[in-house]
Design an enzyme around this catalytic site. Structure first.
Site, PDB file in Angstrom:
ATOM      1  N   ASP A 144       0.833  -1.195   0.000  1.00 48.94           N
ATOM      2  CA  ASP A 144       0.000   0.000   0.000  1.00 48.94           C
ATOM      3  C   ASP A 144       0.877   1.258   0.000  1.00 48.94           C
ATOM      4  OD1 ASP A 144      -2.786   1.010   0.413  1.00 48.94           O
ATOM      5  OD2 ASP A 144      -1.911   1.896   2.205  1.00 48.94           O
ATOM      6  N   GLU A 175      15.517 -14.182   0.306  1.00 51.14           N
ATOM      7  CA  GLU A 175      16.078 -15.144   1.242  1.00 51.14           C
ATOM      8  C   GLU A 175      15.033 -16.197   1.611  1.00 51.14           C
ATOM      9  OE1 GLU A 175      18.107 -13.201   4.579  1.00 51.14           O
ATOM     10  OE2 GLU A 175      17.569 -15.010   5.729  1.00 51.14           O
TER      11      GLU A 175
HETATM   12  C1  NOJ Z   1      -4.447   2.949  -0.876  1.00 51.90           C
HETATM   13  C2  NOJ Z   1      -5.569   2.005  -0.614  1.00 51.90           C
HETATM   14  O1  NOJ Z   1      -5.850   1.310  -1.794  1.00 51.90           O
HETATM   15  C3  NOJ Z   1      -6.719   2.845  -0.125  1.00 51.90           C
HETATM   16  O2  NOJ Z   1      -7.911   2.110  -0.044  1.00 51.90           O
HETATM   17  C4  NOJ Z   1      -6.351   3.430   1.207  1.00 51.90           C
HETATM   18  O3  NOJ Z   1      -7.375   4.299   1.625  1.00 51.90           O
HETATM   19  C5  NOJ Z   1      -5.041   4.210   1.112  1.00 51.90           C
HETATM   20  N1  NOJ Z   1      -4.033   3.528   0.375  1.00 51.90           N
HETATM   21  C6  NOJ Z   1      -4.486   4.483   2.489  1.00 51.90           C
HETATM   22  O4  NOJ Z   1      -3.995   3.305   3.058  1.00 51.90           O
END
Ligand code: NOJ
Length: 549
Positions: free
Chosen positions: A211, A263
């Site tokens: 993310d 690893e």
């Molecule tokens: C991207 C994620 O796909 C989204 O749903 C989220 O709100 C933001 N990152 C923050 O984590």
């Protein structure tokens, strides 16, 4: 880059040409009847995914969380939220998916934790200057009594990116106020995430979706952001000079994670991968795909294209170049849990700003049939391209965006944080209709956490299974044919079939998509699969076709 290093990403392995299916656990299937999806629900629908023919499932966050940002606010990275199940359920899911030849990709959220995470609770319970505060980005404010935020940074969900603590200091949150940003200069933060990767690999994960992969590292001086042009333009800089997105320092962290995976790979005997959610300037993407960094990255350049042949071709070429230059493979997606579903986007007049359209409309400009025709055609385009395709749950049913959710059911923090000017992403997160009847259309046996639009009943999976022309059966046939005909078919060679069309060959296969408003003539090859009925041997507007020599 030496050839030896360049080829580190290149050996033939599952993720290079995978069809990956994104499960948003809260909305996929509810086995325990509480109105919220769960891991047991995913297990109960694994046969649907096996029949669809996917190679892997990416599971959006399932960790303990207050769900203030749908689970991207993590309290404990080594557990499952009790509403979704237990670690044993996750183990069972992994085993049952593996038994069907399906890999598991776990979502890792490293830019921020939930404010409920023990580290943040410890930080705010400690006095100013205590070392436990250093895992987050906590600073004094500006102005005579520090009452102004440290700088002008704006959170992605709206409002200042800084919130004040009771003791007067400010903490940074690039997203919701409940998502404090971690300080990636801190060795404990580094060590913790290396260990989290190992934890999920030991449990059976085959890959990770990372993310906000372009976040993490902030300018050490925390300068104000200069916004020139649109916010998006000012965020997607091509020179790495933005104070909090896509900074060069992020690559050192990625290399650390990659070393963990490399690893572990030898130890567990499975090919592992990481895919980056990196909303960066296309020219910067290859940096994330170097041999010792990510295996793949999402391709938002293509996702955000309008229904426009030139625009799509440009995005396809850029993605091919970016991936080929570093020995990766491109990825393609039309939808995910953050964007308006593409069956709806494509039914809007080109250029409609779909994020705000969801609230502001006018909704009568939407042509759902056109949207679905285009969505089906675009799917054939995607599945024919080299590389991996990421599908979002429900797109195989042709689900539209639930744009008319009543505002009192909205859950996305974007709605509140934008001062009710942006409705947010709930409309693509509505529970899946598995059956055409029942209180939640087969999602579970309770009222679902978000209401399903009436049209979901006729789009339910059971209805579509019985209909040979359904979108579901188109996806099934296309994914099967893709495996036998397109995977490994060789590089893409563009053909010219006239303005407004896209056509290419790969080996003996040809893909044609007609983005014009008129039928076009097809090359004289055998037809393999079409996205909709043919009109007198010609390819109708908004249709796509696969052909073979
Ligand atoms: C991207 C994620 O796909 C989204 O749903 C989220 O709100 C933001 N990152 C923050 O984590």
């Amino acid at each position: 880059m030496s050839d030896a290093l360049h080829t580190a990403n290149e050996h033939e392995t599952w993720w290079r040409n995978a069809v990956v299916y994104q499960v948003y656990p809260r909305s996929f299937a509810d086995a325990n009847g509480d109105g919220t999806g769960d891991v047991a629900g995913i297990i109960s629908r694994l046969d649907h995914l096996a029949t669809l023919g996917v190679d892997a499932i990416w599971i959006s966050p399932w960790y303990p969380s207050p769900l203030l940002d749908g689970g991207y606010d993590v309290v404990d990275y080594r557990d499952i939220d009790p509403r979704f199940g237990t670690l044993d359920d996750a183990r069972q899911l992994t085993a049952e998916a593996h038994a069907r030849g399906i890999k598991i990709i776990v979502d890792i959220v490293p830019n921020h934790t939930s404010s409920g995470h023990r580290w943040f609770q410890e930080a705010i319970a400690s006095p100013i200057g205590a070392p436990s505060r250093d895992r987050y980005i906590i600073r004094s404010g500006k102005g005579p009594d520090g009452a102004e935020p440290p700088n002008n940074w704006v959170a992605v969900f709206g409002g200042s990116a800084w919130s004040r603590l009771d003791d007067g200091e400010w903490y940074l949150h690039l997203f919701d106020v409940s998502q404090p940003d971690l300080d990636w200069n801190h060795p404990e933060v580094r060590a913790e995430f290396r260990d989290i990767f190992r934890f999920w690999i030991d449990l059976g994960a085959d890959g990770f979706r990372i993310d906000v992969a372009h976040g993490l590292v902030k300018h050490p001086d925390f300068p104000d952001v200069e916004v020139t042009g649109t916010v998006l333009e000012s965020e997607n800089l091509s020179d790495g000079s933005h104070p909090f997105w896509d900074r060069d320092g992020v690559h050192e962290i990625i290399r650390e994670w990659r070393a963990v995976l490399d690893e572990a790979e030898a130890a567990v005997g499975r090919d592992l991968m990481m895919v980056a959610e990196a909303w960066v300037h296309p020219t910067r993407l290859p940096l994330y795909l170097r041999h010792d960094e990510y295996h793949q990255s999402f391709n938002f350049d293509f996702l955000t294209c309008g229904w426009d042949a030139e625009e799509m071709r440009g995005a396809i070429d850029r993605a091919l170049d970016a991936a080929n230059g570093v020995g990766s493979t491109p990825t393609w997606a039309l939808s995910n849990h953050d964007v308006v579903r593409h069956a709806t986007r494509y039914g809007l007049p080109d250029g409609t700003p779909w994020r705000t359209w969801v609230l502001d409309g006018p909704h009568d400009i939407l042509d759902p049939e056109l949207g679905l025709d285009r969505a089906r055609a675009a799917t054939l385009l995607l599945l024919a391209l080299p590389g991996s395709t990421y599908l979002y749950q429900g797109e195989e049913l042709g689900l539209p965006e639930a744009y008319d959710l009543p505002v009192d059911v909205l859950d996305d923090p974007v709605w509140e944080n934008s001062g009710h000017t942006v409705k947010g992403r709930d409309g693509c997160r509505v529970p899946i209709p598995w059956e055409s009847t029942g209180p939640s259309l087969g999602f579970g046996n309770a009222t679902p956490w978000l209401p399903q639009p009436a049209v979901f009943a006729e789009l339910a999976a059971d209805q579509q299974t019985a209909d040979p022309e359904s979108t579901l059966n188109l996806y099934r046939r296309a994914i099967e044919l893709r495996r036998s005909q397109w995977v490994g078919a060789g590089p893409l060679e563009w053909l010219d079939l006239g303005t407004g069309t896209l056509a290419f060959r790969r080996g003996a296969m040809t893909c044609v998509i007609n983005l014009t408003a008129e039928p076009i003539d097809l090359p004289a090859s055998s037809q393999v699969l079409a996205s909709g009925p043919l009109g007198e041997g010609r390819l109708g507007a908004n249709r796509a076709m696969w052909l073979t020599d």
